[in-house]
Design a protein around this motif. Structure first.
Motif, PDB file in Angstrom:
ATOM      1  N   GLU A  29     -15.616  22.648 -40.672  1.00  0.00           N
ATOM      2  CA  GLU A  29     -16.063  24.099 -41.033  1.00  0.00           C
ATOM      3  C   GLU A  29     -16.986  24.582 -40.068  1.00  0.00           C
ATOM      4  N   ARG A  30     -17.778  23.762 -39.608  1.00  0.00           N
ATOM      5  CA  ARG A  30     -18.808  24.196 -38.761  1.00  0.00           C
ATOM      6  C   ARG A  30     -18.371  24.737 -37.536  1.00  0.00           C
ATOM      7  N   ILE A  31     -17.253  23.906 -36.970  1.00  0.00           N
ATOM      8  CA  ILE A  31     -16.834  24.167 -35.385  1.00  0.00           C
ATOM      9  C   ILE A  31     -15.814  25.515 -35.869  1.00  0.00           C
ATOM     10  N   GLN A  32     -15.172  25.619 -36.910  1.00  0.00           N
ATOM     11  CA  GLN A  32     -14.341  26.629 -36.896  1.00  0.00           C
ATOM     12  C   GLN A  32     -15.280  28.226 -37.082  1.00  0.00           C
ATOM     13  N   ALA A  33     -16.640  27.791 -37.471  1.00  0.00           N
ATOM     14  CA  ALA A  33     -17.148  29.211 -37.562  1.00  0.00           C
ATOM     15  C   ALA A  33     -17.753  29.511 -36.119  1.00  0.00           C
ATOM     16  N   CYS A  34     -17.858  28.678 -35.162  1.00  0.00           N
ATOM     17  CA  CYS A  34     -18.260  29.086 -33.888  1.00  0.00           C
ATOM     18  C   CYS A  34     -17.237  30.053 -33.094  1.00  0.00           C
ATOM     19  N   THR A  35     -17.954  31.039 -32.495  1.00  0.00           N
ATOM     20  CA  THR A  35     -17.160  32.259 -32.051  1.00  0.00           C
ATOM     21  C   THR A  35     -17.325  32.242 -30.614  1.00  0.00           C
ATOM     22  N   THR A  36     -18.219  31.383 -29.697  1.00  0.00           N
ATOM     23  CA  THR A  36     -18.329  31.392 -28.499  1.00  0.00           C
ATOM     24  C   THR A  36     -18.347  29.820 -28.083  1.00  0.00           C
ATOM     25  N   PRO A  37     -17.980  29.543 -26.830  1.00  0.00           N
ATOM     26  CA  PRO A  37     -18.149  28.423 -26.136  1.00  0.00           C
ATOM     27  C   PRO A  37     -19.399  27.835 -26.211  1.00  0.00           C
ATOM     28  N   GLU A  38     -20.479  28.616 -26.142  1.00  0.00           N
ATOM     29  CA  GLU A  38     -22.107  28.044 -26.372  1.00  0.00           C
ATOM     30  C   GLU A  38     -22.390  27.464 -27.637  1.00  0.00           C
ATOM     31  N   GLU A  39     -21.593  28.006 -28.622  1.00  0.00           N
ATOM     32  CA  GLU A  39     -21.918  27.770 -29.905  1.00  0.00           C
ATOM     33  C   GLU A  39     -21.418  26.055 -30.026  1.00  0.00           C
ATOM     34  N   VAL A  40     -20.106  26.292 -29.458  1.00  0.00           N
ATOM     35  CA  VAL A  40     -19.348  24.628 -29.533  1.00  0.00           C
ATOM     36  C   VAL A  40     -20.205  23.579 -28.824  1.00  0.00           C
ATOM     37  N   PHE A  41     -20.682  24.044 -27.671  1.00  0.00           N
ATOM     38  CA  PHE A  41     -21.522  23.130 -27.018  1.00  0.00           C
ATOM     39  C   PHE A  41     -22.880  22.741 -27.663  1.00  0.00           C
TER      40      PHE A  41
END
Length: 85
Positions: free
Chosen positions: A12-24
């Motif tokens: 759920e948290r990774i699906q909410a990421c909208t930029t590469p920086e958020e994923v990193f």
């Protein structure tokens, strides 16, 4: 990192990421060091963030919905929640 091996909360948290920086940032927070291939899939290379490769599905293989969203390492359907690569 295999999306299917993540906990439901992590998915759920990774699906909410909208930029590469958020994923990193999320990966670092979880103590995961990304491989070169994972970094490429998230932010560059043939599957650049926001640049969909030619083989992007136009419909969900599970429910047929066309509400497909690209996420860090694959795609997710907004209607049924199915993750696929």
């Amino acid at each position: 990192m295999n999306f299917d091996e993540l906990t439901p909360e992590q998915q759920e948290r990774i699906q909410a990421c909208t930029t590469p920086e958020e994923v990193f940032a999320l990966a670092r927070e979880q103590g995961h060091e990304l491989t070169e291939e994972e970094i490429d899939a998230i932010s560059g290379g043939d599957n650049a963030w926001g640049n969909k490769p030619k083989n992007v599905p136009t419909a969900c293989p599970n429910c047929g919905s066309q509400t497909i969203r690209e996420i860090a390492l694959g795609y997710t359907c907004h209607d049924c929640g199915k993750y696929f690569e």
